[in-house]
Design a protein around this motif. Structure first.
Motif, mmCIF file in Angstrom:
data_model
loop_
_atom_site.group_PDB
_atom_site.id
_atom_site.type_symbol
_atom_site.label_atom_id
_atom_site.label_comp_id
_atom_site.label_asym_id
_atom_site.label_seq_id
_atom_site.Cartn_x
_atom_site.Cartn_y
_atom_site.Cartn_z
ATOM 1 N N THR A 210 49.302 47.655 40.471
ATOM 2 C CA THR A 210 48.937 46.756 39.382
ATOM 3 C C THR A 210 48.092 47.497 38.358
ATOM 4 O OG1 THR A 210 48.970 44.853 40.867
ATOM 5 C CG2 THR A 210 47.807 44.592 38.784
ATOM 6 N N ARG A 238 50.606 43.164 32.701
ATOM 7 C CA ARG A 238 50.301 41.789 32.262
ATOM 8 C C ARG A 238 51.565 40.969 32.010
ATOM 9 N NH1 ARG A 238 46.875 43.105 27.085
ATOM 10 N NH2 ARG A 238 46.197 44.700 28.554
ATOM 11 N N ASP A 269 55.131 37.346 38.206
ATOM 12 C CA ASP A 269 53.759 37.833 38.175
ATOM 13 C C ASP A 269 53.397 38.449 39.526
ATOM 14 O OD1 ASP A 269 53.345 35.692 39.903
ATOM 15 O OD2 ASP A 269 52.261 34.482 38.436
ATOM 16 N N GLY A 284 45.263 48.468 42.795
ATOM 17 C CA GLY A 284 44.893 47.931 41.496
ATOM 18 C C GLY A 284 44.110 48.935 40.693
ATOM 19 N N SER A 286 43.327 47.965 37.274
ATOM 20 C CA SER A 286 43.577 47.012 36.197
ATOM 21 C C SER A 286 42.303 46.302 35.765
ATOM 22 C CB SER A 286 44.634 46.000 36.639
ATOM 23 O OG SER A 286 44.270 45.385 37.879
ATOM 24 N N ASN A 287 42.124 45.068 36.243
ATOM 25 C CA ASN A 287 41.017 44.229 35.799
ATOM 26 C C ASN A 287 40.340 43.549 36.988
ATOM 27 O OD1 ASN A 287 41.354 44.495 32.839
ATOM 28 N ND2 ASN A 287 43.323 43.501 33.243
ATOM 29 N N LYS A 289 39.036 40.969 39.687
ATOM 30 C CA LYS A 289 39.484 39.724 40.322
ATOM 31 C C LYS A 289 40.983 39.455 40.147
ATOM 32 C CE LYS A 289 34.836 37.836 39.734
ATOM 33 N NZ LYS A 289 33.984 36.756 39.197
ATOM 34 N N MET A 290 41.767 40.530 40.083
ATOM 35 C CA MET A 290 43.221 40.373 39.981
ATOM 36 C C MET A 290 43.857 40.031 41.325
ATOM 37 S SD MET A 290 44.469 40.731 36.914
ATOM 38 C CE MET A 290 46.171 41.136 37.241
ATOM 39 N N GLU A 314 39.246 44.704 41.641
ATOM 40 C CA GLU A 314 40.198 43.588 41.643
ATOM 41 C C GLU A 314 39.837 42.539 42.687
ATOM 42 O OE1 GLU A 314 42.246 46.931 39.604
ATOM 43 O OE2 GLU A 314 40.990 46.766 41.397
#
Length: 447
Positions: A210, A238, A269, A284, A286-287, A289-290, A314
């Motif tokens: 991710t 995303r 998703d 992850g 990414s961002n 709490k993904m 995440e």
């Protein structure tokens, strides 16, 4: 002051270390002479008139003429063979974003002392007030003759891909974008060992990645280099799962990955993909709490989580374990199993510089990842120990040997070295640093 503001919102209490904003500011200041974390010292004496004559005019002209006649002699007469330029325009710094060259300079100085402290390499921070990738390429090429290697740092995507590729085409020294390959190298090493702990085979592992930034793309590429099957790897961004021909949100880097992954064109998703694909590993980059507890419960057990977004991952390790994960790695130094780039670049550049490599190819990258994984003995592997401590100097030593041997095997080196020579040279460098340079550091605070 209370806990560091950069970690605002982190209410977990299982962190390995605690620090405040003032701790950080004090670390960076009042380091005689002046402030900051680095300085340049002299290797030769300036005590006599003869010293001055040899060091500069007129004696230095002799060294200049030797190099003019045979450029490779620069390695004999100058420090270039043990130097790296750390070049950044600071458009994507940590989790801070585009903060400008001056604000990014503490990161580049930090990188320099890590090069020195773990690879015994002299590294020079260079921050560019420039965002045009073509001009950055020209700047890098123009100054490349000053160094034995170039470490690109904190440059936004997609510019970073073009800059690394084009600079490497135009220079004959290693070019390494650490946000890509440093993260990828350490992540792949951690995955190799995590799968051993979980009792699973690397070649059969199913993985979701991710994040399609610099590190996410590089991790995906390096997993394929290391032997993960393309059918067992899905990149997510995303806009959902990446696949060849996806109509939305693609770029040239994702198109390359899509040609070799997700052949069934699974769509949806991340939660949907995890439910359909039932991966062994979720990575992850990414961002915050993904990842959710429900996603972990939908994985093929025992689940392995690499949540390496910084500073907030995440998913927090405590929450991942509560959801059933057997292993959770993060990018943070205050938790176990940190995916820390410092475990990569000092050893990679040490090995590349020792044989005067012209590039860092995929064989060198995979060799470094395998060496890093092997640095944790089989009898010490556990859910809390899949990555070695960055304070273990033998990690960098053996990584350097593996990288140098891969460079020589693939014939992109200028000089042959034996493994024994590399090890002996590394130990000499380390002993000199520990005996002569390290003791000065504490004196600076009190001078």
């Amino acid at each position: 002051m209370s806990e560091a503001s950069f970690d605002a919102g982190h209410e977990k209490k299982d962190a390995l270390v605690k620090y405040t904003d003032q701790d950080v500011l004090d670390y960076h200041s009042k380091n005689f002479p002046g402030n900051g974390k680095i300085y340049i010292g002299s290797k030769t004496s300036l005590a006599t008139t003869l010293d001055l004559t040899l060091a500069y005019s007129p004696g230095v002209a002799v060294a200049c003429k030797v190099i003019e006649k045979e450029e490779e002699k620069v390695y004999d007469q100058c420090a270039v063979g043990n130097t790296v330029g750390i070049i950044s325009n600071c458009t994507r710094v940590l989790g801070l974003g585009d903060i400008g060259p001056r604000a990014g300079l503490p990161v580049m100085e930090g990188k320099a002392i890590l090069f020195k402290g773990f690879g015994f390499i002299d590294a020079f921070p260079i921050v560019l007030n420039e965002k045009d990738p073509d001009k950055i390429i020209d700047h890098c090429v123009a100054i490349a003759k000053s160094f034995g290697g170039i470490n690109l740092e904190d440059i936004r995507k997609p510019d970073c891909f073009k800059i690394e590729e084009e600079v490497q085409k135009r220079v004959d020294i290693p070019v390494w974008h650490d946000d890509q390959w440093g993260t990828a190298l350490v992540t792949v090493a951690g995955i190799i060992n995590a799968l051993k702990v979980a009792g699973k085979k690397f070649k059969d592992a199913r993985i979701t990645m991710t994040g399609s930034g610099a590190s996410g793309i590089a991790i995906s590429r390096m997993l394929l280099m290391a032997g993960i099957q393309g059918k067992n790897l899905i990149l997510n961004d995303r806009n959902g799962a990446v696949y060849e021909g996806r109509p939305k949100g693609m770029d040239f880097a994702k198109e390359k990955i899509a040609k070799n992954t997700n052949p069934d064109h699974l769509e949806g998703d991340l939660a949907t993909i995890v439910k359909k694909f039932t991966p062994d590993i979720m990575i992850g980059a990414s961002n915050p709490k993904m990842f959710t507890a429900n996603m972990i419960k939908d994985m093929n057990g025992p689940p392995i989580i690499f949540a390496i977004a910084n500073p907030v991952p995440e998913i927090w390790p405590e929450d991942a374990f509560d959801a059933g994960a057997i292993i959770c790695a993060t990018g943070r130094s205050d938790y176990k199993n940190q995916i820390n780039n410092v475990l990569g670049f000092p050893g990679v550049f040490r090995g590349a510089l020792d044989v005067r490599a012209k590039t860092v190819n995929k064989e060198m990258k995979v060799a470094a990842a395998n060496s890093l994984a092997d640095s944790v003995p089989e009898d010490q592997l556990s859910k809390d120990m899949i990555i070695p401590s960055p304070l273990n100097h033998k990690v960098y030593l053996e990584e350097a040997v593996a990288v140098a041997e891969a460079a020589m095997r693939t014939e992109i080196h200028r000089i042959n070295r034996t493994a024994d020579w590399i090890r002996e040279h590394f130990e000499k460098l380390r002993n000199f640093y520990m005996d002569n340079e390290n003791p000065i550091i504490e004196k600076r605070k009190n001078y």
